[in-house]
Design a protein around this motif. Structure first.
Motif, short mmCIF file in Angstrom:
data_model
loop_
_atom_site.label_atom_id
_atom_site.label_comp_id
_atom_site.label_asym_id
_atom_site.label_seq_id
_atom_site.Cartn_x
_atom_site.Cartn_y
_atom_site.Cartn_z
N VAL A 1 -10.71 0.12 -2.01
CA VAL A 1 -11.25 1.36 -2.56
C VAL A 1 -10.07 2.25 -2.93
N SER A 2 -10.02 2.72 -4.16
CA SER A 2 -8.92 3.58 -4.60
C SER A 2 -9.10 4.99 -4.05
N LEU A 3 -8.29 5.32 -3.07
CA LEU A 3 -8.35 6.66 -2.49
C LEU A 3 -7.91 7.71 -3.50
N ALA A 4 -6.93 7.38 -4.33
CA ALA A 4 -6.46 8.33 -5.35
C ALA A 4 -7.60 8.72 -6.30
N GLN A 5 -8.39 7.73 -6.73
CA GLN A 5 -9.52 8.02 -7.62
C GLN A 5 -10.60 8.83 -6.90
N LEU A 6 -10.91 8.45 -5.68
CA LEU A 6 -11.90 9.22 -4.92
C LEU A 6 -11.44 10.66 -4.72
N THR A 7 -10.16 10.84 -4.43
CA THR A 7 -9.63 12.19 -4.22
C THR A 7 -9.77 13.02 -5.49
N ARG A 8 -9.46 12.43 -6.63
CA ARG A 8 -9.63 13.15 -7.90
C ARG A 8 -11.09 13.54 -8.11
N ASP A 9 -12.01 12.60 -7.89
CA ASP A 9 -13.43 12.87 -8.08
C ASP A 9 -13.92 13.95 -7.13
N TRP A 10 -13.58 13.82 -5.85
CA TRP A 10 -14.06 14.80 -4.87
C TRP A 10 -13.43 16.17 -5.09
N SER A 11 -12.18 16.20 -5.49
CA SER A 11 -11.51 17.49 -5.77
C SER A 11 -12.17 18.20 -6.94
N THR B 1 0.84 -1.21 0.00
CA THR B 1 0.00 0.00 0.00
C THR B 1 0.86 1.25 0.00
N PRO B 2 0.84 2.03 -1.07
CA PRO B 2 1.63 3.26 -1.11
C PRO B 2 1.05 4.33 -0.18
N PRO B 3 1.87 5.30 0.22
CA PRO B 3 1.41 6.36 1.12
C PRO B 3 0.24 7.17 0.56
N TYR C 1 -2.88 18.12 1.95
CA TYR C 1 -2.25 18.12 3.27
C TYR C 1 -2.50 16.83 4.04
N PHE C 2 -3.41 15.98 3.55
CA PHE C 2 -3.76 14.74 4.24
C PHE C 2 -3.81 13.55 3.28
N PRO C 3 -2.71 13.28 2.57
CA PRO C 3 -2.73 12.13 1.65
C PRO C 3 -2.84 10.83 2.44
N GLY C 4 -3.60 9.91 1.91
CA GLY C 4 -3.72 8.61 2.55
C GLY C 4 -4.63 8.57 3.76
#
Length: 155
Positions: free
Chosen positions: A89-99, A12-14, A111-114
């Motif tokens: 669940v891909s947090l990177a994809q969710l972050t892109r969608d929510w952003s 699991t990457p950071p 400021y809060f990755p992962g």
């Protein structure tokens, strides 16, 4: 990089999981910081240590309760760790969608990755919620520990 001796990789990457943004935040009261970037807590019938490395999270099982769900360490231990951290669940994809949908989220999320929500046992979550009424985090920790010691599975 390989996991340190005695530890197993979660792969699991950071960007997908940062323990410092998940475990000591008041979501769960069963995790303790036991060393820099290392936490010890309970997942199911196991006492587990998780350690954040620069490119991964590693774990080791420290103790097991009784019963078939606490069987010897194998893929099921990693599966339980990954399930609690919701790593399917891909947090990177969710972050892109929510952003894209929310400017405030886009400004704050770097400021809060992962940072993830934990998937906890529903009964444990309910008791933690009940204990949280008009209490501070250190008191809730103590209340949950006493409940687990009195009524939980010995590890």
């Amino acid at each position: 990089a390989a996991a340190p001796a005695g530890w197993r990789s979660l792969g699991t990457p950071p960007s997908e999981l940062q323990l410092d943004f998940c475990l000591p935040t008041g979501q769960s009261f069963r995790w303790r910081a036991t060393a820099p970037s290392e936490y010890t807590g309970v997942i199911g019938p196991r006492l587990v240590a998780l350690r954040q490395l620069p490119a991964d999270v590693v774990f080791r099982v420290l103790a097991r309760g009784s019963g078939p769900e606490a069987a010897e360490e194998g893929d099921e231990a990693a599966d339980q760790d990954q399930e609690q951290q919701q790593q399917g669940v891909s947090l990177a994809q969710l972050t892109r969608d929510w952003s894209a949908a929310c400017g405030r989220f886009a400004a704050v999320s770097p400021y809060f990755p992962g940072a993830r929500m934990l998937r906890q046992d529903p009964h444990e979550c309910l008791f933690q919620f009940i204990c949280s009424s008009n209490n501070h985090i250190s008191r809730i920790h103590g209340m949950v520990e006493r409940l687990c010691s009195a009524y939980g599975t010995p590890l």
